[in-house]
Design a protein around this motif. Structure first.
Motif, mmCIF file in Angstrom:
data_model
loop_
_atom_site.group_PDB
_atom_site.id
_atom_site.type_symbol
_atom_site.label_atom_id
_atom_site.label_comp_id
_atom_site.label_asym_id
_atom_site.label_seq_id
_atom_site.Cartn_x
_atom_site.Cartn_y
_atom_site.Cartn_z
ATOM 1 N N VAL A 89 0.854 -1.186 0.000
ATOM 2 C CA VAL A 89 0.000 0.000 0.000
ATOM 3 C C VAL A 89 0.892 1.239 0.000
ATOM 4 C CG1 VAL A 89 -1.931 -1.129 1.170
ATOM 5 C CG2 VAL A 89 -0.170 0.028 2.526
ATOM 6 N N LEU A 90 0.385 2.304 -0.601
ATOM 7 C CA LEU A 90 1.139 3.560 -0.669
ATOM 8 C C LEU A 90 0.936 4.411 0.572
ATOM 9 C CD1 LEU A 90 2.893 5.529 -2.284
ATOM 10 C CD2 LEU A 90 0.806 6.378 -3.376
ATOM 11 N N GLY A 91 -0.282 4.424 1.084
ATOM 12 C CA GLY A 91 -0.592 5.273 2.227
ATOM 13 C C GLY A 91 -1.086 6.638 1.801
ATOM 14 N N ILE A 105 1.651 5.812 9.329
ATOM 15 C CA ILE A 105 2.877 5.029 9.144
ATOM 16 C C ILE A 105 2.637 3.573 9.511
ATOM 17 C CG2 ILE A 105 5.245 4.673 9.942
ATOM 18 C CD1 ILE A 105 5.514 7.671 10.245
ATOM 19 N N GLN A 106 1.941 3.345 10.620
ATOM 20 C CA GLN A 106 1.672 1.978 11.051
ATOM 21 C C GLN A 106 0.828 1.221 10.033
ATOM 22 O OE1 GLN A 106 -0.028 2.839 14.937
ATOM 23 N NE2 GLN A 106 1.865 2.281 15.975
ATOM 24 N N THR A 107 -0.124 1.900 9.423
ATOM 25 C CA THR A 107 -0.976 1.254 8.414
ATOM 26 C C THR A 107 -0.141 0.771 7.237
ATOM 27 O OG1 THR A 107 -2.915 2.566 9.002
ATOM 28 C CG2 THR A 107 -2.874 1.617 6.788
ATOM 29 N N VAL A 108 0.785 1.602 6.781
ATOM 30 C CA VAL A 108 1.646 1.223 5.662
ATOM 31 C C VAL A 108 2.590 0.092 6.065
ATOM 32 C CG1 VAL A 108 3.459 2.014 4.092
ATOM 33 C CG2 VAL A 108 1.493 3.488 4.582
ATOM 34 N N PHE A 109 3.193 0.205 7.229
ATOM 35 C CA PHE A 109 4.116 -0.835 7.688
ATOM 36 C C PHE A 109 3.409 -2.165 7.920
ATOM 37 C CE2 PHE A 109 7.412 2.198 7.945
ATOM 38 C CZ PHE A 109 8.605 1.566 8.276
ATOM 39 N N ASP A 110 2.153 -2.122 8.338
ATOM 40 C CA ASP A 110 1.414 -3.365 8.589
ATOM 41 C C ASP A 110 1.363 -4.237 7.345
ATOM 42 O OD1 ASP A 110 0.912 -2.986 11.262
ATOM 43 O OD2 ASP A 110 -1.102 -2.157 10.975
ATOM 44 N N THR A 111 1.200 -3.622 6.179
ATOM 45 C CA THR A 111 1.160 -4.378 4.926
ATOM 46 C C THR A 111 2.550 -4.575 4.342
ATOM 47 O OG1 THR A 111 -1.071 -3.626 4.354
ATOM 48 C CG2 THR A 111 0.322 -4.382 2.546
ATOM 49 N N ASN A 112 3.296 -3.498 4.183
ATOM 50 C CA ASN A 112 4.547 -3.538 3.427
ATOM 51 C C ASN A 112 5.708 -4.197 4.165
ATOM 52 O OD1 ASN A 112 2.955 -2.024 1.747
ATOM 53 N ND2 ASN A 112 4.274 -0.225 1.715
ATOM 54 N N PHE A 200 -1.782 2.154 -8.604
ATOM 55 C CA PHE A 200 -1.070 2.492 -7.368
ATOM 56 C C PHE A 200 -0.599 3.943 -7.381
ATOM 57 C CE2 PHE A 200 2.486 2.097 -4.324
ATOM 58 C CZ PHE A 200 1.904 1.297 -3.353
ATOM 59 N N ASN A 201 -0.184 4.431 -8.568
ATOM 60 C CA ASN A 201 0.357 5.788 -8.665
ATOM 61 C C ASN A 201 -0.392 6.638 -9.686
ATOM 62 O OD1 ASN A 201 1.372 4.958 -11.230
ATOM 63 N ND2 ASN A 201 3.213 4.163 -10.247
ATOM 64 N N ALA A 202 -1.685 6.311 -9.893
ATOM 65 C CA ALA A 202 -2.519 7.038 -10.862
ATOM 66 C C ALA A 202 -1.896 7.010 -12.263
ATOM 67 C CB ALA A 202 -2.750 8.477 -10.411
ATOM 68 N N HIS A 203 -1.241 5.881 -12.562
ATOM 69 C CA HIS A 203 -0.643 5.644 -13.880
ATOM 70 C C HIS A 203 0.362 6.737 -14.274
ATOM 71 C CE1 HIS A 203 -3.200 2.176 -14.968
ATOM 72 N NE2 HIS A 203 -4.031 2.746 -14.124
ATOM 73 N N SER A 204 1.114 7.207 -13.276
ATOM 74 C CA SER A 204 2.094 8.258 -13.533
ATOM 75 C C SER A 204 3.464 7.716 -13.927
ATOM 76 C CB SER A 204 2.249 9.146 -12.295
ATOM 77 O OG SER A 204 2.693 8.384 -11.179
ATOM 78 N N GLY A 205 3.713 6.441 -13.678
ATOM 79 C CA GLY A 205 5.016 5.880 -13.981
ATOM 80 C C GLY A 205 5.239 5.651 -15.460
ATOM 81 N N PRO A 206 6.488 5.703 -15.911
ATOM 82 C CA PRO A 206 6.793 5.516 -17.327
ATOM 83 C C PRO A 206 6.856 4.056 -17.766
ATOM 84 C CG PRO A 206 8.796 5.983 -16.130
ATOM 85 C CD PRO A 206 7.667 6.117 -15.131
ATOM 86 N N GLY A 207 7.016 3.135 -16.827
ATOM 87 C CA GLY A 207 7.179 1.726 -17.178
ATOM 88 C C GLY A 207 5.857 1.009 -17.367
#
Length: 245
Positions: A89-91, A105-112, A200-207
């Protein structure tokens, strides 16, 4: 037939990785928090000609869910050859160090982070029954402390106090796990699929998801001579793909 479990495989990079491994002859457990959504995805894949893919319910933040999934794999396969810890998750944003809440922070760490540890420990005995066990922890370039300290790095200004730090912690855990399993035939690596265009990133990545999944498969379905305890990144522009920690 070798078996693989991919967490968070209901869409995006996880889904494409499931497709590519299916094409390579693996039996794929497509991990999804929502079993019905997972089954719907598998139905679509089957209709497109993909074989040996089964939806399995697994929420990496829920120990009961994890052990229920482990029981299914044990009963059906008796072992597990590959574990791909892909769920993440991105958070919330922004994630400034000065203002992000402990709860976020805890929410993100719980998954990642903690989720990866929970799943890995639950399936470790099944992986030990494999002749060539593999554990791939899907990370991010944003987890590299070295790159984050380099003002010339192209993503130097992308600082995330929850997501990035969770991936740095995951990288550290990967190093320790690889070390502990070094005398067994395990290959344990951190793999960054690169900045990819996904929900995950609103399709902002180039890959593309195809490139990202192909990179994961390349560094997961490896032979006995492959390295362990490494950090591979699809954004590193050299033939090794090895990223600084």
């Amino acid at each position: 037939m070798k078996s693989v479990l991919i967490t968070g495989a209901n869409r995006s990079i996880g889904l494409e990785t499931a497709k590519q491994l299916s094409e390579k002859g693996f039996f794929v457990y497509l991990g999804s928090r929502d079993l019905e959504k997972g089954k719907a995805t598998v139905k679509e894949l089957t209709e497109k000609g993909f074989q040996n893919i089964k939806a399995i319910a697994i929420d990496v933040t829920d120990s009961a869910s994890i052990y229920a999934a482990r029981k299914i794999v044990d009963q059906e396969q008796g072992k597990l050859d590959i574990l791909i810890n892909n769920a993440g998750v991105l958070g919330v944003n922004p994630q400034t160090a000065a203002e992000v809440s402990i709860e976020d922070i805890q929410t993100v760490f719980d998954t990642n982070f903690f989720g990866v540890i929970s799943v890995t420990q639950a399936f470790l005995d099944l992986l030990k029954k494999s002749d060539s066990p593999r554990i791939s922890n899907i990370t991010s370039g944003l987890g590299s402390l070295t790159l984050h300290s380099d003002p010339t790095w192209k993503y130097y200004h992308v600082k995330t106090a929850a997501y990035g730090t969770s991936k740095s912690a995951l990288n550290a855990y990967t190093i320790v796990l690889a070390y502990e399993l070094r005398d067994l035939p395990f290959k344990v690596n951190a793999i960054d699929p690169g900045y990819t265009a996904t929900d995950f990133n609103a399709h902002s990545g180039p890959g593309s998801v195809e490139s990202a999944a192909s990179f994961i498969v390349k560094h997961t379905a490896t032979d006995d001579n492959a390295p362990t305890g490494q950090f591979f990144s699809n954004d590193i522009e050299d033939e090794t793909g090895i990223s600084p920690w």
